[in-house]
Motif scaffolding. Structure first.
Motif, PDB file in Angstrom:
ATOM      1  N   ASP A  83       0.803  -1.192  -0.184  1.00  0.00           N
ATOM      2  CA  ASP A  83      -0.102   0.043  -0.022  1.00  0.00           C
ATOM      3  C   ASP A  83       0.903   1.232   0.093  1.00  0.00           C
ATOM      4  O   ASP A  83       1.885   1.294   0.645  1.00  0.00           O
ATOM      5  N   GLY A  84       0.495   2.096  -0.735  1.00  0.00           N
ATOM      6  CA  GLY A  84       1.127   3.501  -0.928  1.00  0.00           C
ATOM      7  C   GLY A  84       2.368   3.410  -1.902  1.00  0.00           C
ATOM      8  O   GLY A  84       2.916   4.385  -1.968  1.00  0.00           O
ATOM      9  N   ASP A  85       2.606   2.323  -2.526  1.00  0.00           N
ATOM     10  CA  ASP A  85       3.822   2.332  -3.319  1.00  0.00           C
ATOM     11  C   ASP A  85       3.297   2.851  -4.602  1.00  0.00           C
ATOM     12  O   ASP A  85       2.421   2.787  -5.188  1.00  0.00           O
ATOM     13  N   ARG A  86       4.411   3.559  -5.178  1.00  0.00           N
ATOM     14  CA  ARG A  86       4.084   3.958  -6.782  1.00  0.00           C
ATOM     15  C   ARG A  86       4.780   2.869  -7.791  1.00  0.00           C
ATOM     16  O   ARG A  86       5.862   2.260  -7.684  1.00  0.00           O
ATOM     17  N   ILE A  87       3.673   2.537  -8.556  1.00  0.00           N
ATOM     18  CA  ILE A  87       4.132   1.162  -9.367  1.00  0.00           C
ATOM     19  C   ILE A  87       4.118   1.671 -10.986  1.00  0.00           C
ATOM     20  O   ILE A  87       3.503   2.120 -11.401  1.00  0.00           O
ATOM     21  N   VAL A  88       5.388   0.814 -11.360  1.00  0.00           N
ATOM     22  CA  VAL A  88       5.297   1.245 -12.786  1.00  0.00           C
ATOM     23  C   VAL A  88       5.467   0.004 -13.340  1.00  0.00           C
ATOM     24  O   VAL A  88       6.159  -1.184 -12.954  1.00  0.00           O
ATOM     25  N   LEU A  89       4.594  -0.293 -14.623  1.00  0.00           N
ATOM     26  CA  LEU A  89       4.619  -1.513 -15.388  1.00  0.00           C
ATOM     27  C   LEU A  89       5.243  -1.408 -16.721  1.00  0.00           C
ATOM     28  O   LEU A  89       5.118  -0.394 -17.207  1.00  0.00           O
ATOM     29  N   TYR A  90       5.797  -2.396 -17.060  1.00  0.00           N
ATOM     30  CA  TYR A  90       6.510  -2.635 -18.362  1.00  0.00           C
ATOM     31  C   TYR A  90       6.558  -4.014 -19.203  1.00  0.00           C
ATOM     32  O   TYR A  90       6.106  -4.712 -18.313  1.00  0.00           O
ATOM     33  N   ASP A  91       6.752  -4.122 -20.203  1.00  0.00           N
ATOM     34  CA  ASP A  91       6.939  -5.238 -20.928  1.00  0.00           C
ATOM     35  C   ASP A  91       7.907  -5.379 -22.096  1.00  0.00           C
ATOM     36  O   ASP A  91       8.272  -4.106 -22.555  1.00  0.00           O
ATOM     37  N   ASP A  92       8.279  -6.456 -22.783  1.00  0.00           N
ATOM     38  CA  ASP A  92       9.004  -6.614 -23.825  1.00  0.00           C
ATOM     39  C   ASP A  92       7.972  -7.703 -24.801  1.00  0.00           C
ATOM     40  O   ASP A  92       8.734  -8.433 -25.493  1.00  0.00           O
ATOM     41  N   SER A  93       6.922  -7.116 -25.140  1.00  0.00           N
ATOM     42  CA  SER A  93       5.993  -8.096 -25.741  1.00  0.00           C
ATOM     43  C   SER A  93       5.387  -7.497 -27.068  1.00  0.00           C
ATOM     44  O   SER A  93       5.023  -6.398 -26.823  1.00  0.00           O
ATOM     45  N   PRO A  94       5.219  -8.094 -28.021  1.00  0.00           N
ATOM     46  CA  PRO A  94       4.577  -7.652 -29.217  1.00  0.00           C
ATOM     47  C   PRO A  94       3.166  -7.098 -28.913  1.00  0.00           C
ATOM     48  O   PRO A  94       2.300  -6.457 -29.614  1.00  0.00           O
ATOM     49  N   HIS A  95       2.458  -7.833 -27.738  1.00  0.00           N
ATOM     50  CA  HIS A  95       1.154  -7.731 -27.384  1.00  0.00           C
ATOM     51  C   HIS A  95       0.855  -6.581 -26.527  1.00  0.00           C
ATOM     52  O   HIS A  95      -0.211  -6.271 -25.939  1.00  0.00           O
ATOM     53  N   HIS A  96       1.970  -5.936 -26.096  1.00  0.00           N
ATOM     54  CA  HIS A  96       2.023  -4.749 -25.254  1.00  0.00           C
ATOM     55  C   HIS A  96       1.237  -5.013 -23.806  1.00  0.00           C
ATOM     56  O   HIS A  96       0.138  -4.372 -23.505  1.00  0.00           O
ATOM     57  N   THR A  97       1.839  -6.252 -23.111  1.00  0.00           N
ATOM     58  CA  THR A  97       0.872  -6.732 -22.246  1.00  0.00           C
ATOM     59  C   THR A  97       0.758  -6.121 -20.912  1.00  0.00           C
ATOM     60  O   THR A  97       0.052  -6.452 -20.003  1.00  0.00           O
ATOM     61  N   ALA A  98       1.883  -4.954 -20.669  1.00  0.00           N
ATOM     62  CA  ALA A  98       1.717  -4.102 -19.474  1.00  0.00           C
ATOM     63  C   ALA A  98       0.624  -3.615 -19.328  1.00  0.00           C
ATOM     64  O   ALA A  98       0.058  -3.075 -18.376  1.00  0.00           O
ATOM     65  N   ALA A  99      -0.389  -3.295 -20.269  1.00  0.00           N
ATOM     66  CA  ALA A  99      -1.493  -2.750 -20.457  1.00  0.00           C
ATOM     67  C   ALA A  99      -2.272  -3.478 -19.533  1.00  0.00           C
ATOM     68  O   ALA A  99      -3.272  -2.869 -18.967  1.00  0.00           O
ATOM     69  N   ARG A 100      -2.331  -4.858 -19.855  1.00  0.00           N
ATOM     70  CA  ARG A 100      -3.406  -5.854 -18.967  1.00  0.00           C
ATOM     71  C   ARG A 100      -2.987  -5.751 -17.558  1.00  0.00           C
ATOM     72  O   ARG A 100      -3.943  -5.645 -16.777  1.00  0.00           O
ATOM     73  N   ALA A 101      -1.838  -5.454 -17.269  1.00  0.00           N
ATOM     74  CA  ALA A 101      -1.432  -5.477 -15.832  1.00  0.00           C
ATOM     75  C   ALA A 101      -2.062  -4.113 -15.133  1.00  0.00           C
ATOM     76  O   ALA A 101      -2.745  -4.139 -13.999  1.00  0.00           O
ATOM     77  N   TRP A 102      -1.880  -3.061 -16.224  1.00  0.00           N
ATOM     78  CA  TRP A 102      -2.433  -1.925 -15.598  1.00  0.00           C
ATOM     79  C   TRP A 102      -3.900  -1.884 -15.306  1.00  0.00           C
ATOM     80  O   TRP A 102      -4.404  -1.474 -14.323  1.00  0.00           O
ATOM     81  N   TRP A 103      -4.532  -2.708 -16.332  1.00  0.00           N
ATOM     82  CA  TRP A 103      -6.144  -2.753 -16.100  1.00  0.00           C
ATOM     83  C   TRP A 103      -6.442  -3.397 -15.045  1.00  0.00           C
ATOM     84  O   TRP A 103      -7.356  -3.437 -14.237  1.00  0.00           O
ATOM     85  N   MET A 104      -5.472  -4.473 -14.615  1.00  0.00           N
ATOM     86  CA  MET A 104      -5.791  -5.489 -13.637  1.00  0.00           C
ATOM     87  C   MET A 104      -5.707  -4.660 -12.226  1.00  0.00           C
ATOM     88  O   MET A 104      -6.461  -4.630 -11.151  1.00  0.00           O
ATOM     89  N   PHE A 105      -4.492  -3.718 -12.020  1.00  0.00           N
ATOM     90  CA  PHE A 105      -4.357  -3.115 -11.051  1.00  0.00           C
ATOM     91  C   PHE A 105      -5.801  -1.933 -10.653  1.00  0.00           C
ATOM     92  O   PHE A 105      -6.137  -1.767  -9.785  1.00  0.00           O
ATOM     93  N   ARG A 106      -5.819  -1.393 -11.863  1.00  0.00           N
ATOM     94  CA  ARG A 106      -7.106  -0.489 -11.899  1.00  0.00           C
ATOM     95  C   ARG A 106      -8.405  -1.179 -11.306  1.00  0.00           C
ATOM     96  O   ARG A 106      -9.176  -0.386 -10.532  1.00  0.00           O
ATOM     97  N   SER A 107      -8.665  -2.371 -11.707  1.00  0.00           N
ATOM     98  CA  SER A 107      -9.742  -3.016 -11.456  1.00  0.00           C
ATOM     99  C   SER A 107      -9.904  -3.460  -9.889  1.00  0.00           C
ATOM    100  O   SER A 107     -10.919  -3.652  -9.392  1.00  0.00           O
TER     101      SER A 107
END
Length: 278
Positions: A83-107
């Motif tokens: 709790d309280g952490d600043r979170i940065v997500l990245y990937d190295d995938s042609p599917h740009h999967t960090a966006a999925r992780a972002w959506w999961m956190f947001r959910s």
């Protein structure tokens, strides 16, 4: 913290005590790549591996479905995120999967940012990498499920009748129009009737950075999508659907995501299906 951060910014903040960096690289089986092995071969220093396949609903027959809040909090807390952490997500995938992780956190009511350009840009700039597994110190993370950004198959069926929300499919044009077979057995080709098609790769510049906001807006408008009106994004299994959802977030218009996506819809003999252009 901005929803999209630069490599320069991350390099300057990398050792801040409240910063947590997660590698959310994920591949389809057909890609022939191992995300966990590639993470150990080289990742941004201090990053932990966010395994999209493992951090998913283990009770569902569908792949990579959103887990419960309790499971998410336990697994992500074990990665050293609290709790309280600043979170940065990245990937190295042609599917740009960090966006999925972002959506999961947001959910689960947790803010997170994406690294613009991902690992490829970080490496192209000659920045340091770290090798080997990471042993994080577990922390307490609070996750509360927010259903406003998630759609079920029943809700999408209702949308077809009400037209209350617009549908955007992030799959390739050939999968959308049904000319390519689906990669999963039992799933017929095609798309949800009335959907617009914007393949996820169109949201990015050649170097993997996100396109300018005006260009992102134009991508939606070119397919008849009014960004001010509600949008539900879909894809094959809810992974790349997070790309147009994040683009809409950047434009200031939150979208929902149909988590079962075409893997669920296309395997159900009772759902209507369309082929050809939108």
């Amino acid at each position: 913290m901005d929803a999209l951060v630069t490599t320069e910014w991350l390099a300057g903040e990398l050792h801040a005590p409240d910063l947590r960096t997660l590698d959310a690289t994920w591949f389809l089986p057909a890609d022939g790549r191992n995300a966990a092995a590639e993470f150990e071969a080289g990742h941004i220093p201090g990053a932990a591996f966010f395994d999209i396949s493992a951090i998913s609903d283990r009770t569902s027959p569908l792949p990579t479905m959103l887990p419960t809040a309790e499971q998410f909090a336990a697994q992500v807390g074990a990665l050293g995120v609290g709790d309280g952490d600043r979170i940065v997500l990245y990937d190295d995938s042609p599917h740009h999967t960090a966006a999925r992780a972002w959506w999961m956190f947001r959910s689960f009511g947790i803010a997170a940012s994406l690294l613009d350009g991902g690992l490829a840009k970080w490496q192209a700039e000659g920045r340091a990498l770290e090798q080997g597994p990471v042993r994080a110190v577990p922390r307490t993370l609070t996750a509360r499920f927010d259903a406003t950004g998630v759609r079920t198959i029943g809700q999408v069926k209702a949308i077809l009748a009400s037209h209350a929300e617009q549908l955007v499919d992030a799959r390739s044009t050939s999968r959308f129009n049904g000319s390519d077979p689906e990669p999963r057995p039992g799933v017929v080709p095609g798309h949800i009737p009335g959907s617009a098609n914007i393949p996820q790769g169109e949201f990015f510049n050649p170097d993997g950075t996100w396109k300018h906001l005006a260009t992102l807006r134009a991508l939606f408008e070119a397919e008849g999508i009014e960004v001010e009106r509600p949008v539900v994004t879909t894809c094959g299994s809810g992974i790349t659907a997070a790309v147009p959802a994040f683009a809409l977030h950047l434009l200031g218009h939150p979208a929902a995501l149909y988590d079962g996506s075409w893997t669920e819809w296309g395997a159900d003999p009772a759902t209507p299906k369309a082929t050809g252009a939108a």
